[in-house]
Design an enzyme around this catalytic site. Structure first.
Site, PDB file in Angstrom:
ATOM      1  N   GLU A   1     -37.303 -36.209  13.490  1.00  0.00           N
ATOM      2  CA  GLU A   1     -38.397 -36.383  14.447  1.00  0.00           C
ATOM      3  C   GLU A   1     -38.289 -35.385  15.589  1.00  0.00           C
ATOM      4  O   GLU A   1     -37.265 -34.713  15.752  1.00  0.00           O
ATOM      5  CB  GLU A   1     -38.390 -37.808  15.001  1.00  0.00           C
ATOM      6  CG  GLU A   1     -37.098 -38.167  15.714  1.00  0.00           C
ATOM      7  CD  GLU A   1     -37.303 -39.127  16.866  1.00  0.00           C
ATOM      8  OE1 GLU A   1     -38.104 -38.786  17.745  1.00  0.00           O
ATOM      9  OE2 GLU A   1     -36.646 -40.170  16.883  1.00  0.00           O
TER      10      GLU A   1
ATOM     11  N   LYS B   1     -32.086 -50.358  20.130  1.00  0.00           N
ATOM     12  CA  LYS B   1     -31.442 -50.515  21.437  1.00  0.00           C
ATOM     13  C   LYS B   1     -31.568 -51.954  21.923  1.00  0.00           C
ATOM     14  O   LYS B   1     -32.541 -52.642  21.600  1.00  0.00           O
ATOM     15  CB  LYS B   1     -32.069 -49.568  22.457  1.00  0.00           C
ATOM     16  CG  LYS B   1     -32.020 -48.117  22.051  1.00  0.00           C
ATOM     17  CD  LYS B   1     -32.780 -47.251  23.033  1.00  0.00           C
ATOM     18  CE  LYS B   1     -32.944 -45.840  22.500  1.00  0.00           C
ATOM     19  NZ  LYS B   1     -33.890 -45.761  21.362  1.00  0.00           N
TER      20      LYS B   1
END
Length: 307
Positions: A26, A160
């Site tokens: 990405e 996360k």
């Protein structure tokens, strides 16, 4: 209907034509995830890791409105220093093309463009998920729905702990996305190796994961796979330290009214400041670790395709 395909650079085009191993990467980590020059150094290092493990890297981005899978070194340098770069999810690509914008692609956009280009494996840092308080805000990342509709295997270090990990795993189950942890029973939490939540499945080698991926696609499921690869032990942060740092950053974002697509870049930058650079170092190491596993998977998967 003929679907649009991204423009490939020569290295990627040659590899795809030969049925060779390719790993998508990405570009929001370059445009929005890290400051210059750490972003450029990391992008080059990750591409080098993919090549060192036998595969070809295909960094995905939008350059002046053109969809790209594989960008050359000079373009990578320009992207790392570019100003006014937009952050494009899958829903934003058409508008970015019309406006001839340069965009860093999120996980969902990268998955979509990788699939259109014929690239089955994608390495990133972490994926988006269900945000805390989503029962009020409905803030759920498009990454999860893209995993439910696009046949891309995404190698990441989990999600996360700024997210609601339990709800994220539940949402992935609803989307019929297998979650495979590499070498562990526990789903990792990006900066830390453990989240307190079990992954659906555990496999212990890149070849096993590639075989599971191959069989998953042969069953016609139509979904991607999430491969959860724990951060290397030497680079991991302690849960107490990073959870406290994240809590401070989240509280500050709430006080300042920061949300939606601005939230994650703000939190990453603030967490890096509060951790005195430790989170950035960890981020770099986990991305390289994911690229290593993805490249090994791509080599094994290429062999399955060739019979």
């Amino acid at each position: 209907m003929q679907l649009m395909k991204p423009k490939l650079n020569k290295e990627v085009a040659d590899a795809i034509a030969k049925g060779g191993p390719v790993v998508a990467l990405e570009s929001t980590i370059i445009t929005h995830g890290m400051p210059y020059p750490a972003n450029l150094e990391t992008a080059k290092a990750v591409e080098d890791v993919v090549r060192a493990n036998g595969a070809v890297p295909a960094t995905i981005a939008v350059i002046d409105g053109e969809l790209r899978a594989g960008i050359d070194a000079d373009e990578l340098e320009k992207l790392a220093q570019a100003k006014d770069v937009v952050k494009a999810s899958g829903r934003d690509l058409a508008v970015a093309m019309v406006r001839k914008q340069t965009a860093g692609t999120t996980v969902s956009a990268t998955m979509l463009l990788a699939d259109l280009a014929g690239i089955e494996i994608f390495a990133t840092g972490g994926v988006g998920g269900v945000h805390r308080g989503a029962e009020q805000t409905f803030d759920i990342s498009a990454d999860l729905t893209e995993l439910g509709r696009t046949k891309t295997a995404v190698v990441c270090a989990g999600v996360k702990s700024i997210l609601d990990i339990a709800k994220t795993l539940e949402y992935l189950e609803t989307q019929r996305v297998p979650v495979i942890a590499y070498g562990t029973d526990e789903f990792p939490a990006f900066f830390t190796r453990k989240s307190g939540y079990k992954a659906d499945h555990k496999l212990d080698s890149a070849a096993e994961i590639a075989k599971a991926m191959w069989l998953h696609h042969q069953l016609g499921t139509g979904t991607g796979l999430l491969i959860a690869n724990p951060i290397p032990e030497a680079a991991a942060l302690t849960p107490k330290f990073i959870d406290g740092t994240i809590a401070d950053a989240v509280r500050e974002a709430d006080e300042r009214g920061i949300g939606r697509k601005e939230l994650t870049p703000f939190l990453l930058a603030r967490i890096n400041e509060l951790s005195k650079g430790e989170s950035l170092k960890a981020n770099i190491e986990l991305v390289k670790n994911n690229a290593t596993l993805a490249a090994k998977m791509a080599v094994a998967y290429s062999a399955f395709k060739k019979g």
